[in-house]
Design an enzyme around this catalytic site. Sequence first.
Site, short mmCIF file in Angstrom:
data_model
loop_
_atom_site.label_atom_id
_atom_site.label_comp_id
_atom_site.label_asym_id
_atom_site.label_seq_id
_atom_site.Cartn_x
_atom_site.Cartn_y
_atom_site.Cartn_z
N GLY A 63 -24.29 3.50 -0.59
CA GLY A 63 -23.38 4.11 -1.56
C GLY A 63 -23.20 3.18 -2.75
O GLY A 63 -24.08 2.39 -3.08
N LYS A 76 0.87 -1.17 0.00
CA LYS A 76 0.00 0.00 0.00
C LYS A 76 0.91 1.22 0.00
O LYS A 76 2.07 1.13 0.40
CB LYS A 76 -0.86 -0.01 1.27
CG LYS A 76 -2.09 0.86 1.20
CD LYS A 76 -3.33 0.08 0.79
CE LYS A 76 -4.54 0.98 0.74
NZ LYS A 76 -5.76 0.26 0.43
N VAL A 118 -21.42 0.47 -3.22
CA VAL A 118 -21.54 -0.96 -2.95
C VAL A 118 -22.93 -1.30 -2.40
O VAL A 118 -23.57 -2.25 -2.84
CB VAL A 118 -20.46 -1.42 -1.95
CG1 VAL A 118 -20.59 -2.92 -1.68
CG2 VAL A 118 -19.06 -1.12 -2.48
N GLY A 119 -23.40 -0.50 -1.43
CA GLY A 119 -24.68 -0.78 -0.78
C GLY A 119 -25.84 -0.86 -1.77
O GLY A 119 -26.75 -1.69 -1.61
N1 LIG Z 1 -16.10 0.38 -3.65
C1 LIG Z 1 -15.36 -0.72 -3.50
O1 LIG Z 1 -15.02 -1.39 -4.46
C2 LIG Z 1 -14.96 -1.17 -2.11
C3 LIG Z 1 -14.09 -2.27 -1.99
C4 LIG Z 1 -13.75 -2.73 -0.72
C5 LIG Z 1 -14.25 -2.08 0.39
N2 LIG Z 1 -15.07 -0.99 0.25
C6 LIG Z 1 -15.56 -0.33 1.46
O2 LIG Z 1 -16.98 -0.41 1.49
C7 LIG Z 1 -17.53 0.76 2.08
C8 LIG Z 1 -18.51 1.42 1.11
O3 LIG Z 1 -17.82 1.70 -0.08
P1 LIG Z 1 -18.54 2.52 -1.26
O4 LIG Z 1 -17.60 2.44 -2.41
O5 LIG Z 1 -19.94 2.07 -1.40
O6 LIG Z 1 -18.47 3.98 -0.64
P2 LIG Z 1 -19.50 5.19 -0.90
O7 LIG Z 1 -18.79 6.39 -0.41
O8 LIG Z 1 -20.01 5.16 -2.30
O9 LIG Z 1 -20.74 4.83 0.04
C9 LIG Z 1 -20.75 4.98 1.41
C10 LIG Z 1 -22.17 5.36 1.79
O10 LIG Z 1 -22.27 5.38 3.21
C11 LIG Z 1 -23.01 6.52 3.60
N3 LIG Z 1 -22.67 6.85 4.97
C12 LIG Z 1 -21.59 7.51 5.44
N4 LIG Z 1 -21.66 7.65 6.77
C13 LIG Z 1 -22.80 7.05 7.17
C14 LIG Z 1 -23.42 6.86 8.41
N5 LIG Z 1 -22.88 7.30 9.54
N6 LIG Z 1 -24.61 6.22 8.42
C15 LIG Z 1 -25.18 5.76 7.30
N7 LIG Z 1 -24.63 5.92 6.08
C16 LIG Z 1 -23.46 6.55 6.02
C17 LIG Z 1 -22.63 7.58 2.60
O11 LIG Z 1 -23.60 8.62 2.53
C18 LIG Z 1 -22.56 6.77 1.31
O12 LIG Z 1 -23.80 6.72 0.63
C19 LIG Z 1 -16.32 1.63 2.46
O13 LIG Z 1 -15.98 1.36 3.79
C20 LIG Z 1 -15.24 1.15 1.53
O14 LIG Z 1 -13.95 1.36 2.07
C21 LIG Z 1 -15.45 -0.54 -0.97
#
Ligand SMILES: NC(=O)c1ccc[n+]([C@@H]2O[C@H](COP(=O)([O-])OP(=O)(O)OC[C@H]3O[C@@H](n4cnc5c(N)ncnc54)[C@H](O)[C@@H]3O)[C@@H](O)[C@H]2O)c1
Length: 360
Positions: free
Chosen positions: A185, A83, A187-188
């Site tokens: 977000g 990293k 992923v969700g």
């Molecule tokens: N995108 C990827 O490929 C990937 C890969 C591995 C891990 N992750 C991890 O997965 C998680 C989500 O990633 P993502 O890409 O969807 O990120 P993202 O920023 O698109 O989504 C995160 C979502 O969480 C919401 N959020 C933030 N704080 C909050 C809270 N207190 N309560 C409720 N909702 C809240 C945000 O408004 C946003 O919609 C992160 O922790 C990221 O590190 C993502």
Amino acid sequence: MGVFASTDDPGSTGHEQVVFCQDKQSGLKAIIGIYSTALGPALGGTRFYPYASEEEALADVLDLSRGMAYKNALAGLDLGGGKAVIWGDPEQIKSEALLRAYGRFVESLAGRYYTACDVGTYVADMDVIARETSYVTGRSVEHGGAGDSSVLTAWGVFQGMRAAAEHVWGTPTLAGKRVGVAGLGKVGKYLTGHLLEDGAEVVATDVNPKALEWVRATHPQVTLVDDTAALAASDIDVYAPCALGGALNDDTVPVLRAKVVAGAANNQLAHAGIEKVLADRGILYAPDYVVNAGGVIQVADEIEGFNFERAKLRATRIFDTTREILRLADDEGVPPAVAADRLAERRMAEVGRLRSIHLR
Ligand SMILES: NC(=O)c1ccc[n+]([C@@H]2O[C@H](COP(=O)([O-])OP(=O)(O)OC[C@H]3O[C@@H](n4cnc5c(N)ncnc54)[C@H](O)[C@@H]3O)[C@@H](O)[C@H]2O)c1
């Protein structure tokens, strides 16, 4: 290669190599951490972040690079763990010259380290870095990249959740279960789609009104709750943290009613020992770095020339890996997080050892 301050002996953390990079004119200060190349070149993203101090930046890169070694090992990749961090505010100092200077340092490692996106860096930045080095992945589609990694991350989380469901309820499906998704977000959103398609009931929350609007319009059957505290305490079978790290902490774990935790967020366990509290409460925690490996599987696939179907097949195997970890945890009487670490260490030792067989 500039060294901008003295540091602790990197050997004491178990890292193979820690490289301090400095280019005064562009303002670049970066640290590349290579934890292990036992399984192949170290792969891990570059975090561009305004750390409060060099010590904080170093601690983060040491921690994150070690985590990548374990994640890549369990994702079945022929890649080690590394990293990098760039110290500074990306809004203020990110420039073509800085990114290209960084690219030259990555190139100087001659393939021991492959970089990719992380917090504060994007596919467009990888394209700039790639003008100085070929050891970069997670590039834009125009440059042969794979694009948005959240598609396969969500798919992998869904597979890990299915394996956890099988372990607890006997069948690898979420049909008829109530799943709480914290964070709608990138992923969700995809995860919610897979869950609904599988026949689950979804309860969700997000702090962003746009994300809530999206779910109301796209999946009106999803129940929305006020915040993550309400979600964690609600009557759900599975809790899927998909927002920030530290979701499993001293506030949420004692009130959690779910039997399974499986979500995308990195570093869900707020502190050491919380995995034991989960286990004692009879809650099965599918380790985050195992189930969220779809994204790294995608960028790793890109190194070979991206093929979506091949990458998806690899992400689908997160089901088998999660299942194996949960069985090992039962057999060895340890929490799944400990079993996952053991399995990763086993692969690094067993497969990494093969490099001692001399070929030519
Ligand atoms: N995108 C990827 O490929 C990937 C890969 C591995 C891990 N992750 C991890 O997965 C998680 C989500 O990633 P993502 O890409 O969807 O990120 P993202 O920023 O698109 O989504 C995160 C979502 O969480 C919401 N959020 C933030 N704080 C909050 C809270 N207190 N309560 C409720 N909702 C809240 C945000 O408004 C946003 O919609 C992160 O922790 C990221 O590190 C993502």
